[in-house]
Design a protein around this motif. Structure first.
Motif, mmCIF file in Angstrom:
data_model
loop_
_atom_site.group_PDB
_atom_site.id
_atom_site.type_symbol
_atom_site.label_atom_id
_atom_site.label_comp_id
_atom_site.label_asym_id
_atom_site.label_seq_id
_atom_site.Cartn_x
_atom_site.Cartn_y
_atom_site.Cartn_z
ATOM 1 N N TYR A 173 -6.845 -16.262 25.961
ATOM 2 C CA TYR A 173 -5.729 -15.955 25.054
ATOM 3 C C TYR A 173 -4.714 -17.089 25.073
ATOM 4 O O TYR A 173 -4.251 -17.535 24.029
ATOM 5 C CB TYR A 173 -5.077 -14.636 25.474
ATOM 6 C CG TYR A 173 -3.907 -14.223 24.617
ATOM 7 C CD1 TYR A 173 -4.114 -13.537 23.428
ATOM 8 C CD2 TYR A 173 -2.605 -14.507 24.998
ATOM 9 C CE1 TYR A 173 -3.039 -13.148 22.631
ATOM 10 C CE2 TYR A 173 -1.527 -14.124 24.221
ATOM 11 C CZ TYR A 173 -1.754 -13.440 23.042
ATOM 12 O OH TYR A 173 -0.680 -13.057 22.254
ATOM 13 N N ASP A 174 -4.387 -17.574 26.254
ATOM 14 C CA ASP A 174 -3.446 -18.688 26.373
ATOM 15 C C ASP A 174 -3.989 -19.942 25.694
ATOM 16 O O ASP A 174 -3.249 -20.664 25.023
ATOM 17 C CB ASP A 174 -3.135 -18.989 27.845
ATOM 18 C CG ASP A 174 -2.274 -17.915 28.497
ATOM 19 O OD1 ASP A 174 -1.604 -17.151 27.762
ATOM 20 O OD2 ASP A 174 -2.283 -17.834 29.739
ATOM 21 N N GLU A 175 -5.286 -20.198 25.850
ATOM 22 C CA GLU A 175 -5.904 -21.388 25.253
ATOM 23 C C GLU A 175 -5.949 -21.331 23.736
ATOM 24 O O GLU A 175 -5.943 -22.353 23.073
ATOM 25 C CB GLU A 175 -7.325 -21.566 25.781
ATOM 26 C CG GLU A 175 -7.386 -22.057 27.196
ATOM 27 C CD GLU A 175 -8.807 -22.154 27.699
ATOM 28 O OE1 GLU A 175 -9.761 -22.011 26.902
ATOM 29 O OE2 GLU A 175 -8.962 -22.366 28.920
ATOM 30 N N GLY A 222 -2.004 -18.100 22.061
ATOM 31 C CA GLY A 222 -1.487 -16.736 22.049
ATOM 32 C C GLY A 222 0.005 -16.618 22.271
ATOM 33 O O GLY A 222 0.566 -15.555 22.122
ATOM 34 N N GLY A 223 0.666 -17.681 22.611
ATOM 35 C CA GLY A 223 2.107 -17.593 22.842
ATOM 36 C C GLY A 223 2.424 -17.694 24.319
ATOM 37 O O GLY A 223 1.625 -18.187 25.111
ATOM 38 N N ASN A 247 1.379 -12.163 26.720
ATOM 39 C CA ASN A 247 -0.080 -12.052 26.788
ATOM 40 C C ASN A 247 -0.460 -10.591 27.030
ATOM 41 O O ASN A 247 -0.146 -10.030 28.074
ATOM 42 C CB ASN A 247 -0.599 -12.939 27.922
ATOM 43 C CG ASN A 247 -2.096 -13.058 27.941
ATOM 44 O OD1 ASN A 247 -2.802 -12.121 27.574
ATOM 45 N ND2 ASN A 247 -2.589 -14.191 28.402
ATOM 46 N N PRO A 248 -1.147 -9.942 26.066
ATOM 47 C CA PRO A 248 -1.509 -8.528 26.221
ATOM 48 C C PRO A 248 -2.428 -8.265 27.413
ATOM 49 O O PRO A 248 -2.443 -7.162 27.948
ATOM 50 C CB PRO A 248 -2.236 -8.181 24.920
ATOM 51 C CG PRO A 248 -1.941 -9.282 23.978
ATOM 52 C CD PRO A 248 -1.572 -10.472 24.788
ATOM 53 N N PHE A 249 -3.183 -9.281 27.837
ATOM 54 C CA PHE A 249 -4.094 -9.108 28.960
ATOM 55 C C PHE A 249 -3.348 -9.089 30.288
ATOM 56 O O PHE A 249 -3.889 -8.674 31.302
ATOM 57 C CB PHE A 249 -5.164 -10.207 28.963
ATOM 58 C CG PHE A 249 -6.022 -10.182 27.733
ATOM 59 C CD1 PHE A 249 -7.037 -9.252 27.592
ATOM 60 C CD2 PHE A 249 -5.801 -11.077 26.702
ATOM 61 C CE1 PHE A 249 -7.822 -9.212 26.454
ATOM 62 C CE2 PHE A 249 -6.578 -11.056 25.564
ATOM 63 C CZ PHE A 249 -7.592 -10.118 25.434
ATOM 64 N N GLY A 250 -2.107 -9.554 30.290
ATOM 65 C CA GLY A 250 -1.291 -9.545 31.491
ATOM 66 C C GLY A 250 -0.271 -8.431 31.502
ATOM 67 O O GLY A 250 0.565 -8.346 32.400
ATOM 68 N N MET A 290 -6.651 -11.135 15.374
ATOM 69 C CA MET A 290 -6.253 -11.617 16.690
ATOM 70 C C MET A 290 -4.731 -11.615 16.841
ATOM 71 O O MET A 290 -4.212 -11.307 17.897
ATOM 72 C CB MET A 290 -6.798 -13.015 16.931
ATOM 73 C CG MET A 290 -6.506 -13.530 18.313
ATOM 74 S SD MET A 290 -6.501 -15.310 18.361
ATOM 75 C CE MET A 290 -5.162 -15.604 19.469
ATOM 76 N N SER A 291 -4.028 -11.940 15.794
ATOM 77 C CA SER A 291 -2.573 -12.043 15.873
ATOM 78 C C SER A 291 -1.885 -10.670 15.930
ATOM 79 O O SER A 291 -0.683 -10.606 16.159
ATOM 80 C CB SER A 291 -2.048 -12.840 14.678
ATOM 81 O OG SER A 291 -2.441 -12.211 13.474
#
Length: 180
Positions: A117-119, A122-123, A128-131, A55-56
Motif C-alpha cells: 500500500y505504501d509503495e 497510498g499516502g 494505511n488501512p492495513f495498519g 483502490m482509492s
C-alpha cells in the motif's frame, strides 16, 4: 556479420543504431513476489465486491472482510468451543470444525499488504488501512482464539541471552593501513 547476433536480431549494419535491447527483467525476491501477488489478489477481491471498490476508496472494513474471505482457503483446523477436541493440540480423530487461515499467515499477509500500500502511493502510514487499530485487534483475537482452540498458549519469542560459548566476530579495518 557479428557472431553475437541471434537469428531474430538484425545485424548491426542494418540496425542503424536504432535497435533498443529488450528490457531486462530483474528477478524479484521471494518476499517481493509474494507482496506483488498478495496486492494483486487484494485488488481483485475489491473488484468482486458489489459494488466494486476502487483502490482509492477502500478502508479497514474491506481489509477485515478480505481476511474473513480468505478463511475459506485455510488449512488450519480451529475447533469450536463446543467441540470435544477444543483445547487439544493433537486430537485423536477428525471433527467437523472449520479450516481457517493460520494467524501467522494472516499477520505476514497484512505486513506485506501494508508495505505494498505504501509503495503504491497510498499516502501517509497513518492513513494505511492495513495498519489500522481494528486490524491489529482482529489479528490479536485470531491469535488468541487459535491458541485456545489448539490448547497451545501463544508466547512471544524471547531474545536469546548471550552465553560464554557465543562466537564473537571482530572486523578489522584495513583502510588506513600503510602497507606494513
Amino acid at each position: 556479420m557479428s557472431s553475437y547476433n541471434t537469428p531474430d536480431q538484425p545485424s548491426s549494419s542494418s540496425n542503424s543504431g536504432h535497435h533498443k535491447p529488450p528490457p531486462v527483467q530483474q528477478q524479484l525476491s521471494r518476499y517481493e513476489s509474494q507482496k506483488r501477488r498478495d496486492w494483486n489478489t487484494f485488488l481483485q477481491y475489491l473488484k468482486t465486491l458489489n459494488p466494486p471498490i476502487k483502490m482509492s476508496h477502500f478502508d479497514h472494513t474491506h481489509v477485515l472482510s478480505f481476511l474473513d474471505y480468505l478463511d475459506q482457503f485455510g488449512k488450519t483446523k480451529v475447533h469450536h468451543q463446543a467441540c470435544a477436541f477444543f483445547g487439544q493440540p493433537d486430537p485423536p480423530s477428525p471433527c467437523t470444525c472449520p479450516l481457517k487461515q493460520a494467524w501467522g499467515s494472516l499477520d505476514a499477509l497484512i505486513g506485506r499488504l501494508r508495505a505494498a500500500y505504501d509503495e503504491h502511493g497510498g499516502g501517509s502510514s497513518d492513513s494505511n488501512p492495513f495498519g489500522n487499530g481494528s486490524i491489529r485487534i482482529h489479528l490479536r483475537e485470531v491469535r488468541e482464539s487459535q491458541a485456545k482452540a489448539r490448547g497451545i498458549p501463544y508466547r512471544k519469542k524471547k531474545k536469546r541471552k548471550k552465553t560464554a560459548n557465543d562466537a564473537v566476530v571482530i572486523k578489522k579495518d584495513f583502510s588506513n593501513s600503510s602497507g606494513s
